[in-house]
Design a protein around this motif. Structure first.
Motif, PDB file in Angstrom:
ATOM      1  N   ALA A 231      10.324  -7.832  -5.505  1.00  0.00           N
ATOM      2  CA  ALA A 231      10.004  -6.516  -4.948  1.00  0.00           C
ATOM      3  C   ALA A 231      10.096  -5.440  -6.021  1.00  0.00           C
ATOM      4  O   ALA A 231       9.275  -4.522  -6.080  1.00  0.00           O
ATOM      5  N   ARG A 232      11.087  -5.569  -6.894  1.00  0.00           N
ATOM      6  CA  ARG A 232      11.227  -4.606  -7.995  1.00  0.00           C
ATOM      7  C   ARG A 232       9.995  -4.614  -8.898  1.00  0.00           C
ATOM      8  O   ARG A 232       9.550  -3.571  -9.369  1.00  0.00           O
ATOM      9  N   ARG A 233       9.442  -5.795  -9.126  1.00  0.00           N
ATOM     10  CA  ARG A 233       8.248  -5.883  -9.981  1.00  0.00           C
ATOM     11  C   ARG A 233       7.073  -5.144  -9.350  1.00  0.00           C
ATOM     12  O   ARG A 233       6.307  -4.463 -10.051  1.00  0.00           O
ATOM     13  N   LEU A 234       6.919  -5.283  -8.038  1.00  0.00           N
ATOM     14  CA  LEU A 234       5.820  -4.582  -7.372  1.00  0.00           C
ATOM     15  C   LEU A 234       5.994  -3.068  -7.475  1.00  0.00           C
ATOM     16  O   LEU A 234       5.025  -2.333  -7.687  1.00  0.00           O
ATOM     17  N   ILE A 235       7.227  -2.597  -7.324  1.00  0.00           N
ATOM     18  CA  ILE A 235       7.483  -1.159  -7.434  1.00  0.00           C
ATOM     19  C   ILE A 235       7.278  -0.694  -8.865  1.00  0.00           C
ATOM     20  O   ILE A 235       6.644   0.352  -9.111  1.00  0.00           O
ATOM     21  N   THR A 236       7.759  -1.465  -9.822  1.00  0.00           N
ATOM     22  CA  THR A 236       7.590  -1.105 -11.234  1.00  0.00           C
ATOM     23  C   THR A 236       6.123  -1.103 -11.623  1.00  0.00           C
ATOM     24  O   THR A 236       5.658  -0.215 -12.356  1.00  0.00           O
ATOM     25  N   ASP A 237       5.363  -2.075 -11.136  1.00  0.00           N
ATOM     26  CA  ASP A 237       3.925  -2.116 -11.418  1.00  0.00           C
ATOM     27  C   ASP A 237       3.235  -0.872 -10.857  1.00  0.00           C
ATOM     28  O   ASP A 237       2.322  -0.315 -11.485  1.00  0.00           O
ATOM     29  N   ALA A 238       3.660  -0.431  -9.664  1.00  0.00           N
ATOM     30  CA  ALA A 238       3.065   0.769  -9.061  1.00  0.00           C
ATOM     31  C   ALA A 238       3.378   2.006  -9.900  1.00  0.00           C
ATOM     32  O   ALA A 238       2.522   2.884 -10.076  1.00  0.00           O
TER      33      ALA A 238
ATOM     34  N   THR B  22       3.962   2.035 -13.168  1.00  0.00           N
ATOM     35  CA  THR B  22       3.165   1.922 -14.398  1.00  0.00           C
ATOM     36  C   THR B  22       1.717   2.315 -14.151  1.00  0.00           C
ATOM     37  O   THR B  22       1.126   3.079 -14.933  1.00  0.00           O
ATOM     38  N   LEU B  23       1.143   1.830 -13.063  1.00  0.00           N
ATOM     39  CA  LEU B  23      -0.248   2.156 -12.733  1.00  0.00           C
ATOM     40  C   LEU B  23      -0.390   3.647 -12.474  1.00  0.00           C
ATOM     41  O   LEU B  23      -1.374   4.280 -12.924  1.00  0.00           O
ATOM     42  N   LEU B  24       0.566   4.245 -11.801  1.00  0.00           N
ATOM     43  CA  LEU B  24       0.526   5.669 -11.502  1.00  0.00           C
ATOM     44  C   LEU B  24       0.577   6.495 -12.778  1.00  0.00           C
ATOM     45  O   LEU B  24      -0.194   7.445 -12.960  1.00  0.00           O
ATOM     46  N   ARG B  25       1.464   6.133 -13.676  1.00  0.00           N
ATOM     47  CA  ARG B  25       1.629   6.890 -14.920  1.00  0.00           C
ATOM     48  C   ARG B  25       0.413   6.687 -15.821  1.00  0.00           C
ATOM     49  O   ARG B  25      -0.028   7.639 -16.497  1.00  0.00           O
ATOM     50  N   ASP B  26      -0.144   5.479 -15.859  1.00  0.00           N
ATOM     51  CA  ASP B  26      -1.333   5.234 -16.679  1.00  0.00           C
ATOM     52  C   ASP B  26      -2.512   6.044 -16.144  1.00  0.00           C
ATOM     53  O   ASP B  26      -3.277   6.645 -16.919  1.00  0.00           O
ATOM     54  N   SER B  27      -2.658   6.059 -14.823  1.00  0.00           N
ATOM     55  CA  SER B  27      -3.747   6.814 -14.210  1.00  0.00           C
ATOM     56  C   SER B  27      -3.579   8.302 -14.470  1.00  0.00           C
ATOM     57  O   SER B  27      -4.554   9.015 -14.761  1.00  0.00           O
ATOM     58  N   SER B  28      -2.343   8.778 -14.396  1.00  0.00           N
ATOM     59  CA  SER B  28      -2.083  10.193 -14.641  1.00  0.00           C
ATOM     60  C   SER B  28      -2.366  10.582 -16.083  1.00  0.00           C
ATOM     61  O   SER B  28      -2.866  11.664 -16.374  1.00  0.00           O
ATOM     62  N   ALA B  29      -2.073   9.680 -17.002  1.00  0.00           N
ATOM     63  CA  ALA B  29      -2.280   9.959 -18.420  1.00  0.00           C
ATOM     64  C   ALA B  29      -3.768  10.030 -18.765  1.00  0.00           C
ATOM     65  O   ALA B  29      -4.158  10.752 -19.698  1.00  0.00           O
ATOM     66  N   ARG B  30      -4.605   9.315 -17.995  1.00  0.00           N
ATOM     67  CA  ARG B  30      -6.038   9.300 -18.282  1.00  0.00           C
ATOM     68  C   ARG B  30      -6.757  10.516 -17.723  1.00  0.00           C
ATOM     69  O   ARG B  30      -7.883  10.787 -18.101  1.00  0.00           O
ATOM     70  N   THR B  31      -6.098  11.226 -16.779  1.00  0.00           N
ATOM     71  CA  THR B  31      -6.773  12.365 -16.132  1.00  0.00           C
ATOM     72  C   THR B  31      -6.333  13.686 -16.741  1.00  0.00           C
ATOM     73  O   THR B  31      -5.479  13.763 -17.571  1.00  0.00           O
TER      74      THR B  31
ATOM     75  N   SER C   4       0.822  -1.217   0.000  1.00  0.00           N
ATOM     76  CA  SER C   4       0.000   0.000   0.000  1.00  0.00           C
ATOM     77  C   SER C   4       0.852   1.262   0.000  1.00  0.00           C
ATOM     78  O   SER C   4       0.444   2.299  -0.548  1.00  0.00           O
ATOM     79  N   VAL C   5       2.055   1.203   0.602  1.00  0.00           N
ATOM     80  CA  VAL C   5       2.947   2.361   0.631  1.00  0.00           C
ATOM     81  C   VAL C   5       3.304   2.789  -0.789  1.00  0.00           C
ATOM     82  O   VAL C   5       3.474   3.975  -1.074  1.00  0.00           O
ATOM     83  N   LEU C   6       3.388   1.815  -1.692  1.00  0.00           N
ATOM     84  CA  LEU C   6       3.738   2.104  -3.086  1.00  0.00           C
ATOM     85  C   LEU C   6       2.578   2.736  -3.843  1.00  0.00           C
ATOM     86  O   LEU C   6       2.780   3.357  -4.887  1.00  0.00           O
ATOM     87  N   ARG C   7       1.372   2.594  -3.314  1.00  0.00           N
ATOM     88  CA  ARG C   7       0.178   3.065  -4.023  1.00  0.00           C
ATOM     89  C   ARG C   7      -0.398   4.352  -3.447  1.00  0.00           C
ATOM     90  O   ARG C   7      -1.083   5.088  -4.164  1.00  0.00           O
ATOM     91  N   TYR C   8      -0.164   4.614  -2.154  1.00  0.00           N
ATOM     92  CA  TYR C   8      -0.666   5.861  -1.573  1.00  0.00           C
ATOM     93  C   TYR C   8       0.078   7.027  -2.215  1.00  0.00           C
ATOM     94  O   TYR C   8       1.301   7.105  -2.142  1.00  0.00           O
ATOM     95  N   ARG C   9      -0.646   7.947  -2.817  1.00  0.00           N
ATOM     96  CA  ARG C   9      -0.013   9.053  -3.526  1.00  0.00           C
ATOM     97  C   ARG C   9       0.249  10.206  -2.565  1.00  0.00           C
ATOM     98  O   ARG C   9      -0.663  10.864  -2.079  1.00  0.00           O
ATOM     99  N   ILE C  10       1.512  10.452  -2.309  1.00  0.00           N
ATOM    100  CA  ILE C  10       1.946  11.592  -1.511  1.00  0.00           C
ATOM    101  C   ILE C  10       2.518  12.623  -2.480  1.00  0.00           C
ATOM    102  O   ILE C  10       3.483  12.354  -3.183  1.00  0.00           O
TER     103      ILE C  10
END
Length: 290
Positions: A272-279, A281-290, A178-184
């Motif tokens: 662990a690197r995959r989880l961070i990389t996935d976060a 990618t998800l962050l950038r994809d979400s940002s691109a849609r908004t 969750s730390v990787l997903r909470y946007r600060i």
């Protein structure tokens, strides 16, 4: 079940209150008589004696004088101040701003040979980028209503990262996914923070683990408040209202056991690197849609 993280502080307060009571009994006076001698209410004497009120330095002096033991006051005052440091309210700690608090705890990071950090909410301070720290500390300052010295505090907090590159330090950090997903901060600030985690993972001084969302919790450790273990000497646990310093060996052992079980649930290295990389990618994809 683990004791409350404030148990060390409460236990110490109760021991001090018991010592005050012993002084009164040894003097052969009642609580009412002590109150008269101290010129305060009997209710205050009772609250002090039952650890319901934290005594001031003047309270301790008055109590000792009333019991005919003024020479004991300096030692009891020193003990009272030590107890006071076990449970430190954030608003009191930050009453002059956050920079002094950052500097106060820096020696803990510098002097520990091995430090272990478990976080379920934000990236630990020694792994934060300055922009991430700035966004987080600004939010804390607003919420607490304390003086704004965020820029100075950010520079002071950045000094914690030196333990990863200087001296003979070993750092083990366990993050919930969750730390990787909470946007600060902004999306860019968060993305840069995640990239920074990928970069520091290669440092020989750091072992970074991530507990995946999919980790099975049944019969295993649940999520906890953020805490830091410094060697075998001290635990700092972070609550919403206060930071708690834990020095009782039995309480430290509880946190060490919890950390060991949490560490077993984490993944490391490529996983662990995959989880961070996935976060990222998800962050950038979400940002691109908004």
């Amino acid at each position: 079940m683990a004791r409350s993280p404030s148990s060390s502080a409460q236990s110490a307060r109760e021991q001090l209150a018991a010592r005050l009571r012993e002084l009164r009994l040894e003097a052969g006076i009642t609580g009412h008589e002590l109150a008269l001698r101290c010129q305060w209410s009997p209710a205050k004497s009772s609250r002090l004696e039952h650890a319901q009120t934290v005594p001031s330095d003047s309270d301790v002096r008055a109590w000792c004088a009333a019991c005919g033991k003024p020479d004991l006051a300096p030692d009891l005052i020193a003990e009272n101040r030590r107890v006071d440091q076990l449970y430190m309210e954030w608003r009191r700690l930050h009453r002059h701003g956050m920079r002094l608090a950052q500097e106060k705890f820096l020696p803990l990071h510098q002097n520990a040979s091995v430090q272990r950090a478990y976080v379920s909410n934000v990236v630990p301070g020694f792994l934060q980028t300055q922009d991430y720290a700035r966004a987080l500390l600004s939010t804390i300052t607003r919420f607490q209503g304390t003086p704004d010295d965020v820029e100075e505090a950010v520079r002071s907090r950045a000094m914690r990262a030196r333990v990863l590159r200087e001296g003979d330090h070993r750092v083990v950090a366990i993050l919930e996914e969750s730390v990787l997903r909470y946007r600060i901060g902004s999306a860019q600030v968060m993305a840069d923070q995640l990239v920074h985690l990928l970069e520091v993972m290669s440092l020989p001084s750091l072992a970074l683990g991530v507990i995946p969302f999919t980790a099975r919790r049944e019969g295993r450790m649940w999520t906890l408040e953020a805490f830091y273990v410094f060697d075998d000497d001290r635990v700092m646990a972070e609550l919403l209202s206060a930071e708690i310093s834990i020095t009782t060996p039995s309480d430290i052992a509880v946190y060490q056991q919890a950390f060991a079980e949490l560490a077993q649930m984490a993944v490391y290295g490529p996983a662990a690197r995959r989880l961070i990389t996935d976060a990222i990618t998800l962050l950038r994809d979400s940002s691109a849609r908004t």
